[in-house]
Write an enzyme that holds these catalytic residues in place. Structure first.
Site, PDB file in Angstrom:
ATOM      1  N   TYR A   1      70.364  52.236  33.147  1.00 55.18           N
ATOM      2  CA  TYR A   1      70.351  53.333  32.171  1.00 55.18           C
ATOM      3  C   TYR A   1      70.420  54.678  32.900  1.00 55.18           C
ATOM      4  CZ  TYR A   1      68.869  56.429  28.362  1.00 55.18           C
ATOM      5  OH  TYR A   1      68.807  57.451  27.435  1.00 55.18           O
TER       6      TYR A   1
ATOM      7  N   GLU B   1      65.948  46.828  42.684  1.00 61.14           N
ATOM      8  CA  GLU B   1      64.509  46.637  42.870  1.00 61.14           C
ATOM      9  C   GLU B   1      64.037  45.201  42.671  1.00 61.14           C
ATOM     10  OE1 GLU B   1      64.913  48.154  38.544  1.00 61.14           O
ATOM     11  OE2 GLU B   1      66.009  48.211  40.443  1.00 61.14           O
TER      12      GLU B   1
ATOM     13  N   SER C   1      31.984  43.109  39.218  1.00 65.29           N
ATOM     14  CA  SER C   1      32.240  41.777  38.679  1.00 65.29           C
ATOM     15  C   SER C   1      32.243  40.729  39.779  1.00 65.29           C
ATOM     16  CB  SER C   1      33.601  41.743  37.969  1.00 65.29           C
ATOM     17  OG  SER C   1      34.645  41.874  38.918  1.00 65.29           O
ATOM     18  N   GLY C   2      32.356  41.180  41.018  1.00 65.38           N
ATOM     19  CA  GLY C   2      32.478  40.251  42.137  1.00 65.38           C
ATOM     20  C   GLY C   2      33.919  39.980  42.505  1.00 65.38           C
ATOM     21  N   GLY C   3      34.849  40.458  41.661  1.00 63.06           N
ATOM     22  CA  GLY C   3      36.258  40.310  41.966  1.00 63.06           C
ATOM     23  C   GLY C   3      36.699  41.298  43.024  1.00 63.06           C
ATOM     24  N   VAL C   4      37.944  41.188  43.432  1.00 63.47           N
ATOM     25  CA  VAL C   4      38.476  42.033  44.505  1.00 63.47           C
ATOM     26  C   VAL C   4      38.399  43.516  44.132  1.00 63.47           C
ATOM     27  CG1 VAL C   4      40.520  42.570  45.879  1.00 63.47           C
ATOM     28  CG2 VAL C   4      40.006  40.198  45.308  1.00 63.47           C
ATOM     29  N   ASP C   5      38.859  43.853  42.927  1.00 67.63           N
ATOM     30  CA  ASP C   5      38.964  45.261  42.542  1.00 67.63           C
ATOM     31  C   ASP C   5      37.603  45.954  42.546  1.00 67.63           C
ATOM     32  OD1 ASP C   5      41.572  44.489  42.155  1.00 67.63           O
ATOM     33  OD2 ASP C   5      41.388  44.339  39.975  1.00 67.63           O
TER      34      ASP C   5
ATOM     35  N   SER D   1      34.861  44.986  43.930  1.00 68.47           N
ATOM     36  CA  SER D   1      34.259  44.952  45.263  1.00 68.47           C
ATOM     37  C   SER D   1      34.779  46.098  46.120  1.00 68.47           C
ATOM     38  CB  SER D   1      34.570  43.617  45.951  1.00 68.47           C
ATOM     39  OG  SER D   1      34.051  42.533  45.234  1.00 68.47           O
TER      40      SER D   1
END
Length: 512
Positions: free
Chosen positions: A83, A171, A223-227, A229
């Site tokens: 586009y 991409e 939460s203990g998740g990667v983000d 943490s």
């Protein structure tokens, strides 16, 4: 305002975010802005080049998205994709028409004129086409630099003005050397020489956080998740004891997760952790709710309520930290442009009016793999950093329909078996995300001499780089058989296991 090497103007393509990903992989800092961003606002970021993305519309439709024409007078190179190419053709005086036949899929690119854009690119390289309009007449000063079997203007250029355009999508992975074309545009045409490193971004974020927080305190939900943490480690590095880290047990966690989270943060991070038991509150509000979006919103609002209640126990809290990532922002709200909303995320969209916290989202500009790199820079253990992603709404969006304790317990056991087998086989570290979904579909089965009428569990395992696109993992049949056998034998109430073989797009990774 920090310097952005390349600005991408988003016209709504599902691939827009991949342009930024490819640039960052080349250590070129790139940001996405809405197509309607004024030239003055773009100039303020001091970019060295501009990319106009693809999009679903036609340049001749009634409400066609248009770019500020001053963008072309900024004196920096411009690249149009799909586009974006048609936009350039029309804006410079050419014409675009509806194609006699659409062109979707792989095409062979024949380079017909030398250009820095195609430096070191093989003639005949494979590219990915996805368009129904095509350029009919070139604007004055433009000439074709590449063609394909169905596109006499597969790529065009006005070398004097440094304006380039491609009918294909460089991409996407299907365009084999597309990354090289994007690199050539940034490095050789725009003259970008600096190399963006995570260490630089980390130092910049620490400085920004310290300046913003001042002597205030920050409430951070873990939460203990990667983000979360990485957010906690980053904030602790920046402001130390001004951080108030709170872990809310919402009853939607995986098996043993609460214990693991408490151990990791207290022992590994040495961060004083506050645990809030809010299981009854969350499950009470979710009772009888089956709509996915309603689930997400209830969980998001309840998290905020719990955080506010905890915040009242501490003096001086002015900020709430969240682990919002770039894909969350792109998928949730069209703040970056007209890209279609795919699903809402519980941690995107700001705070309700009644909350008087300011929001801190230090990962908002990062993709998942970049967050992992930041975590390693901060000294977090690789066992934590390499955990599979886990959604904020937890198991609630992996149960089709009503969320209740028996179903949660059932799903936890099945999910634990899946992860256990993947780790034992080595496939956990070779895949992006793996989980079980309770379909709430019952079917007839036979166990021993008895007829059963029990639940079906779907196993979902995908391979991805950043979660924006994903393909299902081609697990060995003996591993799938072992997972299925263990789930059926060890989890009462499940008599059938199926494997999800859909990719993203068109499917999403999560089921809800």
């Amino acid at each position: 305002m920090k310097h952005v090497s390349i600005v991408v103007l988003d016209f709504g393509s599902q691939y827009t975010q991949l342009i930024a990903r490819r640039m960052r992989e080349e250590k070129i800092y790139c940001e996405i802005l809405p197509y309607y961003t004024k030239a003055d606002a773009i100039k303020a970021k001091n970019p060295q080049g501009i990319i106009l993305s693809g999009g679903p519309s036609s340049v001749y439709s009634k409400d066609a998205y248009e770019v500020d024409q001053e963008v072309y007078n900024m004196g920096i190179p411009v690249l149009g994709i799909c586009y974006g190419m048609q936009r350039i053709a029309v804006d410079f005086g050419g014409s675009v028409i509806r194609s006699d036949h659409h062109e979707y899929g792989k095409a062979e690119l024949e380079i017909v004129k030398p250009s820095l854009l195609f430096d070191d690119v093989d003639n005949g390289t494979t590219v990915w086409m996805s368009h129904s309009d095509r350029v009919d007449e070139l604007p004055e000063g433009f000439e074709p630099i590449a063609i394909s079997a169905n596109s006499p203007y597969a790529a065009i250029a006005n070398e004097d003005k440094k304006v380039y355009a491609m009918q294909f999508h460089p991409e996407v992975n299907h365009s084999v050397e597309g990354y090289l074309m994007l690199r050539n545009f940034a490095r050789k045409i725009c003259g970008v020489t600096e190399k963006w490193e995570m260490g630089h971004f980390l130092k910049e974020q620490i400085k920004i956080i310290r300046e913003k927080v001042g002597d205030g305190k920050v409430l951070c939900g873990l939460s203990g998740g990667v983000d979360s943490s990485v957010v906690a480690a980053l904030l602790y590095e920046a402001i130390g004891d001004q951080l108030v880290p709170v872990f809310v047990d919402n009853g939607l966690l995986r098996k043993g997760e609460r214990e693991q989270v408490e151990e990791v943060f207290k022992i590994n991070l040495k961060v004083p952790l506050i645990t809030v038991d809010a299981v009854d509150n969350f499950l009470g509000k979710l009772a009888g709710v089956s709509d996915p979006e309603t689930k997400r919103k209830i969980i998001g609002h309840t998290f905020i309520e719990e955080f506010e209640a905890e915040a009242k126990k501490h003096e001086g809290i002015k900020f709430l930290a969240q682990g919002t990532l770039y894909p969350d922002v792109i998928e949730s709200i069209s703040v970056k442009g007209p890209s279609e909303v795919i699903k809402s995320h519980h941690n995107v969209g700001g705070l309700p009016d009644w909350m008087d916290f300011e929001l801190i989202e230090p990962l908002r500009e990062l993709f998942k793999d970049e967050v992992r790199k930041m975590g390693l820079e901060l000294g977090l253990p690789s066992s934590m950093i390499n955990r599979h992603p886990f959604p904020g709404p937890g198991l609630a969006i992996r149960i089709m329909g009503d969320v209740n304790r028996p179903d949660l317990d059932l799903l936890r056991e099945a999910d634990a078996i899946l992860l256990d087998e993947l780790k034992a086989s080595g496939y956990y570290t070779r895949t992006w995300q793996a989980f079980a979904v309770l379909l709430n579909v019952k079917s007839v089965g036979v166990m021993g001499d008895n007829r059963t009428y029990d639940n079906t569990v779907c196993v979902r395992v995908v391979e991805a780089v950043d979660g924006m696109t994903a393909t299902f993992a081609h697990l060995p049949h003996d591993l799938l058989e072992r997972i299925s056998r263990r789930i059926i034998n060890e989890v009462d109430g499940i008599n059938r296991v199926v494997y999800d073989i859909s990719s993203k797009p068109p499917a999403t990774i999560e089921w809800e």
